[in-house]
Design an enzyme around this catalytic site. Sequence first.
Site, PDB file in Angstrom:
ATOM      1  N   HIS A   1     -21.507   5.702 -58.506  1.00  0.00           N
ATOM      2  CA  HIS A   1     -22.496   4.810 -59.108  1.00  0.00           C
ATOM      3  C   HIS A   1     -22.635   3.513 -58.314  1.00  0.00           C
ATOM      4  O   HIS A   1     -21.662   3.016 -57.754  1.00  0.00           O
ATOM      5  CB  HIS A   1     -22.099   4.450 -60.545  1.00  0.00           C
ATOM      6  CG  HIS A   1     -22.266   5.572 -61.508  1.00  0.00           C
ATOM      7  ND1 HIS A   1     -21.588   5.628 -62.698  1.00  0.00           N
ATOM      8  CD2 HIS A   1     -23.039   6.686 -61.472  1.00  0.00           C
ATOM      9  CE1 HIS A   1     -21.927   6.730 -63.346  1.00  0.00           C
ATOM     10  NE2 HIS A   1     -22.800   7.383 -62.618  1.00  0.00           N
TER      11      HIS A   1
ATOM     12  N   THR B   1     -45.042  15.448 -65.935  1.00  0.00           N
ATOM     13  CA  THR B   1     -45.531  16.546 -65.090  1.00  0.00           C
ATOM     14  C   THR B   1     -44.655  16.796 -63.857  1.00  0.00           C
ATOM     15  O   THR B   1     -44.889  17.749 -63.116  1.00  0.00           O
ATOM     16  CB  THR B   1     -46.985  16.288 -64.649  1.00  0.00           C
ATOM     17  OG1 THR B   1     -47.070  14.979 -64.063  1.00  0.00           O
ATOM     18  CG2 THR B   1     -47.939  16.371 -65.830  1.00  0.00           C
TER      19      THR B   1
END
Length: 302
Positions: free
Chosen positions: A247, A17
């Site tokens: 990263h 959601t």
Amino acid sequence: MSVFIDKNTKVMVQGITGSTALFHTKQMLDYGTQIVAGVTPGKGGQVVEGVPVYNTVEEAKNETGANVSVVYVPAPFAADSIIEAADADLDMVICITEHIPVVDMVKVKRYLQGRKTRLVGPNCPGVITADECKIGIMPGYIHKKGHVGVVSRSGTLTYEAVHQLTEEGIGQTTAVGIGGDPVNGTNFIDVLKAFNEDSETKAVVMIGEIGGTAEEEAAQWIKENMNKPVIGFIGGQTAPPGKRMGHAGAIISGGKGTASEKIKTLNDCGVETADTPSEIGTTLIDAAKKAGIYEELLTIKK
């Protein structure tokens, strides 16, 4: 054949959601991925993009038969989501989320030991089997079915490599993004092993970057076990020591993990490497011609 996922894979989306998950759920559905369930605690009973939402992974699995999950849950809660997927005995959980604390991932990694659930990621673009199943955030249209496997620590470099291959008429079996964090699930060797055993995969592109020793270990494994051509690229060739390059895992520390070390080890183990990202496609073509399989790799009709 393919590696890890195919057109029969039933997928649930953890955190469905949320706005990011909703966007990518639609993209995955448009690609043809079988998304059968979503999971958001407290939102059970809703339907989003035609997908039923459940409160727990266990409930979603029991109701729909989903065997793989993809995690778009925010970083503070992502580790718990991975553990919940493992508790439900899913075959695989692919974690897209970035910025999960390292200590959380250490706990997750320990928790997964001895369990059947395979973790891909975190901080990865996902896994895609061309023209069959896309789980993650990669652009689907660049991937076309063929005989080259791709494994990478970098998302965008995966897309670059795949796009080059497709432009050259060379399709792919599966592309696996293993993620750029220092502690992750599936590693280079796990994926190389799967590609080595896959009859459809004839050659492999492996994309690494500075930091850690995963590429060196993979190079040694390739030398001792791989019976297919592998070419490589290492990102971060101009990176200064001690500076994190994008990263969390891309950092040269204690003089270890430099690009030059990795490239030398790969070359010593018989893996040809591209000097720049733009040469990944041509490097693969050269290796394929040497191995006498170039014509076999031309699967895309122009």
